[in-house]
Design a protein around this motif. Structure first.
Motif, PDB file in Angstrom:
ATOM      1  N   GLY A   1      38.440 -26.579  18.776  1.00 23.50           N
ATOM      2  CA  GLY A   1      39.592 -26.619  17.911  1.00 23.50           C
ATOM      3  C   GLY A   1      38.913 -25.682  16.933  1.00 23.50           C
ATOM      4  O   GLY A   1      37.826 -25.927  16.242  1.00 23.50           O
ATOM      5  N   ASP A   2      40.218 -24.374  15.777  1.00 20.40           N
ATOM      6  CA  ASP A   2      38.812 -24.337  14.594  1.00 20.40           C
ATOM      7  C   ASP A   2      39.919 -24.629  14.176  1.00 20.40           C
ATOM      8  O   ASP A   2      41.016 -25.078  14.011  1.00 20.40           O
ATOM      9  CB  ASP A   2      39.730 -22.323  14.866  1.00 20.40           C
ATOM     10  CG  ASP A   2      39.077 -22.018  15.932  1.00 20.40           C
ATOM     11  OD1 ASP A   2      37.621 -22.134  16.232  1.00 20.40           O
ATOM     12  OD2 ASP A   2      40.052 -20.289  15.630  1.00 20.40           O
ATOM     13  N   CYS A   3      39.274 -24.070  12.392  1.00 16.71           N
ATOM     14  CA  CYS A   3      39.496 -24.864  11.562  1.00 16.71           C
ATOM     15  C   CYS A   3      39.907 -23.510  10.196  1.00 16.71           C
ATOM     16  O   CYS A   3      39.265 -24.007   8.862  1.00 16.71           O
ATOM     17  CB  CYS A   3      38.791 -25.395  10.975  1.00 16.71           C
ATOM     18  SG  CYS A   3      38.652 -27.518  12.249  1.00 16.71           S
ATOM     19  N   HIS A   4      40.344 -22.527  10.457  1.00 20.68           N
ATOM     20  CA  HIS A   4      40.341 -21.394   9.409  1.00 20.68           C
ATOM     21  C   HIS A   4      41.855 -21.518   8.461  1.00 20.68           C
ATOM     22  O   HIS A   4      42.828 -22.094   8.974  1.00 20.68           O
ATOM     23  CB  HIS A   4      40.498 -20.428   9.856  1.00 20.68           C
ATOM     24  CG  HIS A   4      38.742 -20.032  10.827  1.00 20.68           C
ATOM     25  ND1 HIS A   4      39.134 -19.503  11.910  1.00 20.68           N
ATOM     26  CD2 HIS A   4      37.427 -20.458  10.541  1.00 20.68           C
ATOM     27  CE1 HIS A   4      37.375 -19.121  12.368  1.00 20.68           C
ATOM     28  NE2 HIS A   4      37.383 -19.592  11.213  1.00 20.68           N
ATOM     29  N   ILE A   5      41.899 -21.595   7.832  1.00 14.83           N
ATOM     30  CA  ILE A   5      42.858 -20.859   6.584  1.00 14.83           C
ATOM     31  C   ILE A   5      43.287 -19.412   7.200  1.00 14.83           C
ATOM     32  O   ILE A   5      42.435 -18.085   6.866  1.00 14.83           O
ATOM     33  CB  ILE A   5      42.762 -21.266   5.394  1.00 14.83           C
ATOM     34  CG1 ILE A   5      42.908 -22.445   5.012  1.00 14.83           C
ATOM     35  CG2 ILE A   5      43.673 -20.552   3.881  1.00 14.83           C
ATOM     36  CD1 ILE A   5      42.565 -23.191   3.182  1.00 14.83           C
ATOM     37  N   ASP A   6      44.639 -19.201   7.559  1.00 16.10           N
ATOM     38  CA  ASP A   6      44.352 -17.863   8.319  1.00 16.10           C
ATOM     39  C   ASP A   6      45.860 -16.836   6.584  1.00 16.10           C
ATOM     40  O   ASP A   6      45.265 -16.044   6.475  1.00 16.10           O
ATOM     41  CB  ASP A   6      45.448 -17.787   9.186  1.00 16.10           C
ATOM     42  CG  ASP A   6      45.043 -18.089  10.615  1.00 16.10           C
ATOM     43  OD1 ASP A   6      43.788 -17.912  10.120  1.00 16.10           O
ATOM     44  OD2 ASP A   6      45.344 -18.830  11.346  1.00 16.10           O
ATOM     45  N   SER A   7      46.060 -18.076   5.927  1.00 21.50           N
ATOM     46  CA  SER A   7      47.203 -17.204   4.929  1.00 21.50           C
ATOM     47  C   SER A   7      47.309 -18.296   3.293  1.00 21.50           C
ATOM     48  O   SER A   7      47.778 -19.195   4.251  1.00 21.50           O
ATOM     49  CB  SER A   7      48.141 -16.246   5.258  1.00 21.50           C
ATOM     50  OG  SER A   7      49.079 -17.255   6.092  1.00 21.50           O
ATOM     51  N   LEU A   8      47.481 -18.169   2.779  1.00 19.31           N
ATOM     52  CA  LEU A   8      47.331 -18.813   1.666  1.00 19.31           C
ATOM     53  C   LEU A   8      48.412 -18.321   0.557  1.00 19.31           C
ATOM     54  O   LEU A   8      47.914 -17.108   0.470  1.00 19.31           O
ATOM     55  CB  LEU A   8      46.739 -19.758   0.995  1.00 19.31           C
ATOM     56  CG  LEU A   8      46.464 -20.394   0.121  1.00 19.31           C
ATOM     57  CD1 LEU A   8      45.403 -22.160   0.339  1.00 19.31           C
ATOM     58  CD2 LEU A   8      46.375 -20.283  -0.906  1.00 19.31           C
ATOM     59  N   VAL A   9      49.087 -18.762   0.089  1.00 25.33           N
ATOM     60  CA  VAL A   9      50.245 -18.258  -0.628  1.00 25.33           C
ATOM     61  C   VAL A   9      50.846 -19.466  -2.273  1.00 25.33           C
ATOM     62  O   VAL A   9      51.617 -20.325  -1.422  1.00 25.33           O
ATOM     63  CB  VAL A   9      51.872 -18.358   0.069  1.00 25.33           C
ATOM     64  CG1 VAL A   9      52.172 -17.317  -1.751  1.00 25.33           C
ATOM     65  CG2 VAL A   9      51.283 -16.747   0.495  1.00 25.33           C
ATOM     66  N   LEU A  10      50.378 -19.268  -3.615  1.00 24.56           N
ATOM     67  CA  LEU A  10      51.006 -20.282  -4.687  1.00 24.56           C
ATOM     68  C   LEU A  10      52.155 -19.843  -5.317  1.00 24.56           C
ATOM     69  O   LEU A  10      52.296 -18.327  -5.424  1.00 24.56           O
ATOM     70  CB  LEU A  10      49.595 -19.729  -5.041  1.00 24.56           C
ATOM     71  CG  LEU A  10      47.890 -20.739  -4.932  1.00 24.56           C
ATOM     72  CD1 LEU A  10      47.578 -20.692  -5.952  1.00 24.56           C
ATOM     73  CD2 LEU A  10      48.384 -22.639  -4.532  1.00 24.56           C
ATOM     74  N   ASP A  11      52.775 -20.696  -5.446  1.00 22.39           N
ATOM     75  CA  ASP A  11      54.693 -20.513  -5.823  1.00 22.39           C
ATOM     76  C   ASP A  11      55.579 -19.204  -5.332  1.00 22.39           C
ATOM     77  O   ASP A  11      55.628 -18.042  -6.431  1.00 22.39           O
ATOM     78  CB  ASP A  11      54.219 -20.727  -7.986  1.00 22.39           C
ATOM     79  CG  ASP A  11      53.357 -21.380  -8.294  1.00 22.39           C
ATOM     80  OD1 ASP A  11      53.446 -22.840  -7.815  1.00 22.39           O
ATOM     81  OD2 ASP A  11      53.361 -21.062  -9.206  1.00 22.39           O
ATOM     82  N   ASP A  12      54.644 -19.301  -4.024  1.00 25.52           N
ATOM     83  CA  ASP A  12      56.295 -18.103  -3.494  1.00 25.52           C
ATOM     84  C   ASP A  12      55.552 -16.701  -3.441  1.00 25.52           C
ATOM     85  O   ASP A  12      55.532 -15.422  -2.651  1.00 25.52           O
ATOM     86  CB  ASP A  12      57.186 -18.232  -3.603  1.00 25.52           C
ATOM     87  CG  ASP A  12      57.761 -19.493  -3.518  1.00 25.52           C
ATOM     88  OD1 ASP A  12      58.225 -19.824  -2.725  1.00 25.52           O
ATOM     89  OD2 ASP A  12      58.975 -20.422  -4.427  1.00 25.52           O
TER      90      ASP A  12
END
Length: 458
Positions: free
Chosen positions: A29-40
């Protein structure tokens, strides 16, 4: 995911995941963060190579409690913290992503919008002194300069724009406001151009311009130009070629830093050939013999030998590199026992428990401890006691403990001016940006220098 990454990650699993009972490891498996948003609304910029996520937020923003409203990962991966969690973003945090027996750690941080002028130069020659607290910039130019048509070159924080723009002629007859903007951030600087006469206080350096000096020396020069009237910078080459008008000059200051330290005549000459060029030393001697004075700090304390003084090379020198500087565990100081009334040590911030010590930096300050002093003692070095030191060097000690002289002076006579030398490792102008610790005792550095310049001007 590449084979090399899989192998390294597999090795990491073997070393760090012994608590897992399954003897067959799943590394598919991969362990990547594809996208991240804080507080919308604050979207992160993901850098997979550096394994970082940087989230831009407004200039004024409370980072204490933010929500991971979106956290999209590689299929099958989980994370800690996870989507929906509250996180304290006042400092970077680690987002640990796992997928089977494979994991990656990303550093998550927030970056506040910033709109600052970092440097301001007119006609590629005249360097502005930027005050980030008062939001002012002061530029000194020679008398007779056409200040109605000067071209600014402006460096700002990344992504910011400035109005009026650099690169175009501008009239500085009156102060001019320059406004820097970036997203939610906006800062207006007032730029004042003033004409100056011949310098009374001259800082000599090895570099052609202030911007080419190392950070330690730049900090010293910028303080001088911003705080001492009738001060200027010039290179030793300028002096050699007659490009400096010395008519009104009373004091020459040289603060010479060398990463890793500097000891002995040979090392000094190899690292400062411009300063020991006979055409330069002849001019310095002429200035000295006409009553001019010198403030020499750090490794510049070797210069008196070339001014015709007796034995003047410190015998106990060392120093660290700026990027490897040690962090002070508490305030640093040096002794002034027997010399508390000397002009250099007046009106300083003192420790009531140690009235015969000068404190110059605080806990947390990063310091190279760059030192050029005289060892005193019968064990080695040739100076059995302070009387022998004075006899051999012609100098008078004005600071130091039982086994060292860390500051000394050559008194003014009818034949020449005066010289003050400060070689203590505690005399330090620059700490790694943003990592200075508290600034209480460090204010003494500027005050000591101001005292020295006024003392030598007389």
């Amino acid at each position: 995911m590449s084979v090399s990454v899989l192998l390294s990650l597999s090795a990491a699993v073997f070393m760090t995941s012994c608590s897992k009972q399954d003897s067959s490891f799943d590394v598919s498996g991969d362990c990547h963060i594809d996208s991240l948003v804080l507080d919308d609304i604050y979207t992160g910029v993901v850098d997979h190579a550096a394994r970082t996520v940087v989230v831009g937020v407004p200039e004024v923003h409370d980072d204490h409690l933010m929500t991971l409203t979106t956290l999209r990962l590689s299929p099958g991966a989980t994370s800690n913290p996870k989507q929906g969690d509250k996180v304290n973003m006042t400092s970077p945090i680690v987002v640990h992503v796992e997928n089977g027996n494979v994991f990656l750690d990303y550093k998550l941080s927030v970056k506040h919008d910033e709109a600052r002028i970092l440097s301001f130069v007119l006609n590629d020659t005249y360097i502005g002194i930027v005050d980030q607290v008062a939001n002012t910039i002061t530029v000194s130019v020679p008398v007779g300069t056409n200040i109605k048509s000067l071209v600014p070159t402006i460096k700002t924080t990344e992504g910011a724009t400035v109005t009026p723009a650099g690169g175009m002629p501008c009239d500085f007859t009156n102060p001019v406001n320059f406004t820097v903007t970036y997203n939610t951030a906006s800062t207006t600087y007032t730029v004042t151009v003033k004409e100056k006469g011949n310098p009374v206080f001259l800082y000599l350096g090895l570099a052609e311009t202030v911007s080419q000096l190392n950070p330690e020396e730049q900090e010293a020069v910028n303080w001088l130009l911003a705080n001492v009237e009738n001060s200027d910078y010039a290179s030793f080459e300028d002096l050699k070629l007659g490009r400096v008008v010395m008519t009104d000059c009373k004091v020459i200051w040289w603060h010479f830093h060398k990463d890793g330290g500097l000891e002995g005549k040979g090392a000094f000459e190899a690292n400062a050939p411009e300063a020991v060029d006979p055409l330069v030393t002849d001019k310095l001697k002429e200035f000295y013999q006409a009553g001019g004075s010198f403030l020499l700090t750090r490794y510049a304390v070797n210069l008196p030998f070339y001014l015709g003084e007796a034995e003047c090379f410190p015998n106990n020198c060392w120093g660290q590199k700026e990027d490897e500087a040690e962090r002070a565990g508490g305030p640093w100081e040096f002794a002034i026992t027997g010399h508390t009334n000397h002009a250099l040590w007046q009106n300083l911030l003192m420790n009531n428990d140690a009235p015969d010590h000068v404190y110059t930096c605080d806990e947390g300050y990063r310091i190279t401890n760059s030192t050029a002093q005289y060892h005193i003692g019968a064990d080695w070095g040739g100076y059995a006691d302070r009387t022998v030191f004075c006899e051999k060097t012609g100098a008078h000690d004005i600071a130091g403990g039982n086994d060292a002289v860390v500051a000394w002076e050559f008194l003014r006579t009818a034949e020449h001016g005066a010289i003050v030398c400060i070689g203590s490792g505690c005399y330090d102008w620059y700490s790694v940006a943003g990592d200075e610790g508290t600034q209480y005792y460090h204010k003494n550095i500027a005050k000591i220098t101001e005292n020295a310049l006024n003392y030598l001007k007389q």
